[in-house]
Design an enzyme around this catalytic site. Structure first.
Site, short mmCIF file in Angstrom:
data_model
loop_
_atom_site.label_atom_id
_atom_site.label_comp_id
_atom_site.label_asym_id
_atom_site.label_seq_id
_atom_site.Cartn_x
_atom_site.Cartn_y
_atom_site.Cartn_z
N ARG A 549 0.82 -1.21 0.00
CA ARG A 549 0.00 0.00 0.00
C ARG A 549 0.86 1.25 0.00
O ARG A 549 1.93 1.28 0.61
CB ARG A 549 -0.84 0.02 1.28
CG ARG A 549 -2.31 -0.32 1.03
CD ARG A 549 -3.04 -0.35 2.32
NE ARG A 549 -2.89 -1.69 2.86
CZ ARG A 549 -3.19 -2.04 4.09
NH1 ARG A 549 -3.61 -1.16 4.94
NH2 ARG A 549 -3.04 -3.28 4.49
N SER A 610 8.15 -4.94 6.36
CA SER A 610 7.87 -6.01 7.34
C SER A 610 8.80 -7.20 7.20
O SER A 610 8.37 -8.33 6.94
CB SER A 610 6.43 -6.45 7.18
OG SER A 610 5.58 -5.32 7.15
N ASP A 664 6.36 -3.79 10.67
CA ASP A 664 4.89 -3.71 10.79
C ASP A 664 4.41 -3.86 12.24
O ASP A 664 3.41 -3.27 12.64
CB ASP A 664 4.18 -4.71 9.86
CG ASP A 664 4.65 -6.14 10.02
OD1 ASP A 664 5.61 -6.39 10.79
OD2 ASP A 664 4.07 -7.04 9.37
C1 BG6 Z 1 -1.22 -4.78 8.05
C2 BG6 Z 1 0.06 -4.02 7.94
O1 BG6 Z 1 -2.09 -4.04 8.73
O2 BG6 Z 1 -0.99 -6.03 8.64
C3 BG6 Z 1 1.07 -4.81 7.15
O3 BG6 Z 1 -0.15 -2.74 7.44
C4 BG6 Z 1 1.26 -6.11 7.81
O4 BG6 Z 1 2.27 -4.15 7.01
C5 BG6 Z 1 -0.06 -6.81 7.90
O5 BG6 Z 1 2.25 -6.89 7.21
C6 BG6 Z 1 0.02 -8.17 8.44
O6 BG6 Z 1 -1.06 -8.82 7.97
P1 BG6 Z 1 -1.15 -9.65 6.61
O7 BG6 Z 1 -2.23 -10.61 6.90
O8 BG6 Z 1 -1.50 -8.68 5.55
O9 BG6 Z 1 0.18 -10.30 6.41
C1 GLC Z 2 7.93 -11.88 9.12
C2 GLC Z 2 8.93 -10.77 9.10
C3 GLC Z 2 8.68 -9.80 10.20
C4 GLC Z 2 7.25 -9.35 10.16
C5 GLC Z 2 6.33 -10.52 10.19
C6 GLC Z 2 4.89 -10.12 10.12
O1 GLC Z 2 8.14 -12.63 10.24
O2 GLC Z 2 10.24 -11.30 9.20
O3 GLC Z 2 9.55 -8.69 10.10
O4 GLC Z 2 7.00 -8.49 11.25
O5 GLC Z 2 6.62 -11.36 9.12
O6 GLC Z 2 4.57 -9.49 8.94
#
Ligand code: BG6
Ligand code: GLC
Ligand code: GLC
Length: 924
Positions: A549, A610, A664
């Site tokens: 995003r 992340s 994240d």
């Molecule tokens: C979102 C975050 O809200 O949650 C992302 O903005 C994050 O950065 C995510 O990785 C984790 O959830 P998913 O299910 O999208 O991996």
């Molecule tokens: C993976 C990444 C970590 C992140 C998590 C959740 O474990 O290594 O940095 O926070 O996924 O998205």
């Protein structure tokens, strides 16, 4: 002892014989006979009323309505499907209660789909009268003795005999092999059995006998045996009808209509137990003085009133009462009676059937009457025939009205106006009395004109059907054992979870000290959660979850406003070259700026990235390793902010000003922290899983300073990569790990997060298929396809609001052909896998909050955890299981879970805002 029944008939062995002088037929004899026969006539309107009233009673019982008490029981039988036809093996069947005072033992061989049907071997044993009404133990010991005697004549070993118990009395079943007798019916009245589990009583007796080791696998009502043994014709047979000593029917009902089951899944066979039907309004007008007399003399006066007009035990008795009445009035046998005519049970169903049979000449009727000690005159035989016909016709018509009620019920429950259905018929009344079936058929056609019913006689007196249920029960029990064995390693005890928590604490401490640990405990340079004074417009990027995003975040006095757009990252980009990936990211930002009319403005940018990064400041993050599905080349070991700035330069988008890089978990904690200052932990359970929390700076070896706090990105997905989770890892986890793009890495994450749970389930399903437990042992190409079983299916399948048939639909849409039994097992697999995931996650959170509590030397800690991630948010039970585990393992911490509503982008903007504020302050 003499007794006088309500008809004024003399009972027992008192005073049979003739009047002083043989009486001439009284002049009113035709009226007297007509009067008797008229009583047995039932009109169409009366039959319809019985049908309607019985249907009402059935539906009342199904819905669990207790007031007024329904007069039929509608007992669930735990038979959930009609036979596949694949059942095979040797089974012993013990029949008690279907055929009057006899007990039958059968040896049934089922051949599956191959081979012809083998005739069962059977033997009937007469149960002595005193056993039928004596102590229960005596009856069951008798049964066990008959079993041994039967088996002695067979060249069978002593091991592994599987027995199906056909027990034809009303019972509350709580499983295929658990059944409590409600009350005796027909001619039985043994003490100490009502309220007891009859399977256990039989098992005990077999054990007392000690001759054979027999496993009582299933208990089955005769109506159910009849239905299940039916050779499938064009369609399955879904109604069983028995008219033997007693009468009853069963049919396949939608489970969701059966209140006592509290089950939304599939169908279940219901034993109607219509013998007890007794509605005064409907039955009253058709009850004759003879019915009242019969009831009065029976072992169970007032009970089973409907059965007493239909069951074979009673037809002979009704005929006897009428004949005795007419004889005593001089209309029959010259006024003479005989001991047989005056004693209960003197005339049997066999006599009635034969006398009524039009092909048996008058001479045969004459002989039968003589054998009963009577002296019939020529005119008597015809009269006697009329009486037999009247009693039997009424029985068949009443039975038809009851069957029509069952058919109406089926029409309603299946919401089908017309119904094509096969009814299996069983019992000696059908076998010995061909006219019974034809009257029944005719009447059913009148009462249920929209049903196309075919009647199929049962095979082997229902014994085969009992063997079928036994085979199914044995198969299900074996499958259940295999399922339980397979899922056992996923079921973690409290001790195991506490050990995970303790290991996590250890690994945290080592990681913070900079010692070897699977937890990297990365400093984030975020030193405080938001205080509400942050202001400004920011750009944010959010990379690494389900969606990539770009966001515009406006932090103002009135709150935070966000506009965002999702862009896709094709797999070839995520796993291509680093340059390609970062160029793509910048293209997306530029596109977003244009769309938002921001081109040319230099807004500070926060980057939610992340993945594990070693940070040396807020705007520096060296990617340690890719995780989840990313694997772009030339990025690991590089500063991601630099990679992004280089791409910005390449694109000449100079106005972009990258200020902070944020994991994240941190973004989520900051975002929730803006609303709740107690939020000092961030948790993600989505594609991947991870947590961060506010640690005391003095505990963070790699950052200088002794006071204040710093947010630590734990990177707990890698927990256990040093082998410390080995004990908990199953073969399925090993398979998922091996097939992943980073074998040996992120072992904790691979047991918890959305990217992997579907794959674990798929591997378990493959294993269960190979054991023959699922999908009839047929492996499908679909199931062998990687990632076919998405984690979102776990969330859908485990949703409480779904009936099993919907679960089946989800799986069928995946191309997995399955039965209701399969669907239930798949559900259980999903539950086991997601429960373990949630509990492991809970153990991790417990370790974190306990660490915070101890850091601060508090007796009790109150803390909030900001959470995000698709799995956590979408799964129906995940969040509550996490919370329950934390309560259990960290009882001194009061933990509130806050779901992040705006994603981590908002958090990244807030971190950026703080950084800008600090930068301005140093400028000043
Ligand atoms: C979102 C975050 O809200 O949650 C992302 O903005 C994050 O950065 C995510 O990785 C984790 O959830 P998913 O299910 O999208 O991996
Ligand atoms: C993976 C990444 C970590 C992140 C998590 C959740 O474990 O290594 O940095 O926070 O996924 O998205
Ligand atoms: C009695 C029993 C019932 C049985 C029927 C036919 O009605 O209560 O369980 O099915 O007889 O044998």
């Amino acid at each position: 002892m003499d007794s006088v029944g309500p008809l004024g008939l003399q009972q027992g062995d008192g005073a049979p014989g003739c009047p002083q002088e043989a009486l001439p037929c009284p002049s009113n004899s035709p009226e007297l006979v007509q009067e008797c026969l008229r009583q047995f006539k039932v009109t169409g309107a009366q039959l319809r009323q019985i049908q309607a009233s019985l249907l009402g009673s059935m539906e009342q019982a199904l819905s669990g309505q207790a007031n007024p008490a329904p007069t039929v029981r509608m007992l669930p039988t735990y038979v959930g499907s009609v036979p596949h036809g694949t059942e095979q093996g040797d089974f012993v069947v013990l029949e008690l209660g279907a055929i009057g005072a006899s007990l039958r033992v059968l040896w049934v061989t089922l051949m599956g789909t191959k081979g012809h049907r083998m005739e069962p071997q059977s033997r009937e044993f007469v149960i002595p009268q005193e056993v039928m009404v004596g102590p229960g133990q005596q009856l069951f010991d008798f049964a066990a003795r008959c079993l041994s005697e039967f088996l002695d004549a067979f060249p069978v070993g002593n091991q592994g005999l599987q027995l199906g118990f056909s027990f034809s009395f009303p019972c509350h079943q709580t499983g295929l092999d658990k059944s409590t007798l409600i009350s005796w019916t027909k001619g039985f009245r043994c003490s100490g059995v009502e309220g007891q589990d009859v399977v256990q009583l039989l098992r005990d007796a077999i054990q007392r006998q000690g001759a054979y080791s027999i496993d009582v696998v299933a208990v089955v009502n005769d109506a159910v045996g009849t239905m299940m043994g039916c050779e499938p014709g064009a369609g399955p047979c879904e109604v069983g009808l028995v008219v033997d000593t007693g009468t009853n029917a069963c049919y396949m009902e939608e489970a969701r209509h059966v209140a006592v089951l509290d089950e939304d899944r599939g169908r279940v066979c219901i034993s109607v137990e219509w013998g007890s039907f007794s509605d005064d309004g409907a039955l009253g007008p058709v009850l004759t003085t003879f019915d009242h007399a019969l009831d009065h003399e029976s072992l169970n006066p007032g009970a089973q009133r409907f059965e007493k007009m239909i069951g074979g035990l009673y037809l002979g008795e009704l005929v006897r009462l009428v004949l005795a009445h007419l004889a005593q009035r001089g209309v029959l046998f010259g006024g003479c009676t005989s001991p047989a005519l005056l004693s209960r049970g003197g005339i049997l169903l066999e006599h009635v059937a034969e006398m009524e049979d039009p092909s048996a000449g008058a001479a045969r009727v004459h002989t039968i009457l003589q054998d009963l000690g009577l002296r019939p005159r020529a005119s008597d035989t015809e009269l006697v025939r009329h009486v037999c016909a009247a009693v039997c016709t009424r029985a068949a018509q009443l039975c038809a009205a009851a069957l029509a009620a069952v058919l109406s019920r089926l029409q309603r429950s299946r919401e089908q106006e017309t119904l094509q259905i096969a009814v299996a018929t069983g019992g000696r009344v059908f076998e010995r009395h061909p006219r019974f079936l034809s009257i029944l058929q005719e009447t059913v056609m009148l009462l249920a004109p929209k049903c196309d019913v075919s009647f199929i006689p049962s095979v082997d007196g229902g014994g085969r059907g009992v063997a079928m249920v036994t085979a199914v029960a044995a198969r299900l029990a074996a499958h259940r054992r295999l399922l339980e064995e397979t899922l056992a390693p996923f079921r973690l005890t409290r001790e195991q979870l506490a050990a995970v928590q303790a290991q996590m604490r250890e690994a945290m401490a080592r990681g913070l000290r900079g010692e070897a640990s699977s937890l990297r405990m990365l400093p984030t340079y975020v030193r405080a959660t938001p205080d509400g004074s942050e202001r400004g417009d920011f750009l944010a990027l959010d990379l690494g979850g389900t969606n990539f995003r770009v966001l515009l975040v406006r932090v103002a006095t009135g709150g935070v406003q966000i506009s965002s757009q999702i862009y896709s990252i094709p797999e070839c980009v995520a796993q291509g070259s680093g340059q390609q990936l970062f160029d793509h990211i910048v293209d997306c930002i530029v596109d977003f700026q244009q769309k938002q009319g921001l081109s040319g403005q230099s807004l500070p940018l926060g980057f939610t990235f992340s993945f594990p990064c070693r940070q040396l400041g807020l705007d520096q993050g060296i990617l340690l390793t890719w995780t989840k599905g990313f694997n772009a080349s030339d990025c690991e070991g590089q500063d991601v902010v630099c990679l992004l700035r280089e791409a910005i330069r390449r694109r000449q988008a100079t106005e972009l000003n990258v200020v902070a890089i944020v994991n994240d978990t941190v973004g989520t904690m900051m975002s929730c922290g803006y609303e709740d200052p107690r939020c000092e932990v961030g948790l993600i359970v989505g594609t991947g899983t991870n947590a961060c929390y506010m640690e005391e700076l003095r505990n963070v070896a790699s950052v200088a300073g002794d006071s204040g706090h710093m947010c630590i990105n734990m990177e707990w997905g890698a927990f256990g990569d040093d082998g410390s989770l080995g004990m908990l890892s199953t073969n399925f986890d090993a398979s998922v790990d091996q097939a992943s793009i980073n074998p040996g890495k992120q072992r904790f994450e691979k047991m918890i997060s959305g990217m992997y749970l579907g794959e674990i389930v798929r591997h378990v399903l493959l294993h269960l298929t190979s054991l023959g437990v699922l999908f009839r042992g047929q492996p499908t190409q679909r199931l062998q396809t990687r990632d076919i079983f998405k984690t979102k299916f776990l969330s859908e399948i485990e949703s409480d609001s779904l009936a099993l048939r919907q679960v089946r639909a989800i799986l069928e849409a995946l191309g997995l052909p399955l039965t209701s039994d399969d669907a239930l097992m798949v559900l259980e697999v999903c539950q086991a896998v997601s429960q373990r995931a949630a509990q492991l996650c809970g153990a991790g959170v417990a370790a974190v909050v306990e660490k915070i509590r101890e850091n601060r030397g508090l007796e009790e800690l109150t803390v909030s955890v900001g959470v995000d991630g698709t799995l956590y948010k979408m799964h129906p039970h995940f969040s509550s299981l996490v919370a329950a585990t934390v309560r259990e393992l960290a009882p001194r911490c009061a933990v509130t879970f806050l779901q992040s509503e705006d994603g981590s982008g908002k958090g990244a903007a807030l971190v950026t805002a703080v950084a800008c504020r600090l930068a301005q302050m140093t400028h000043v």
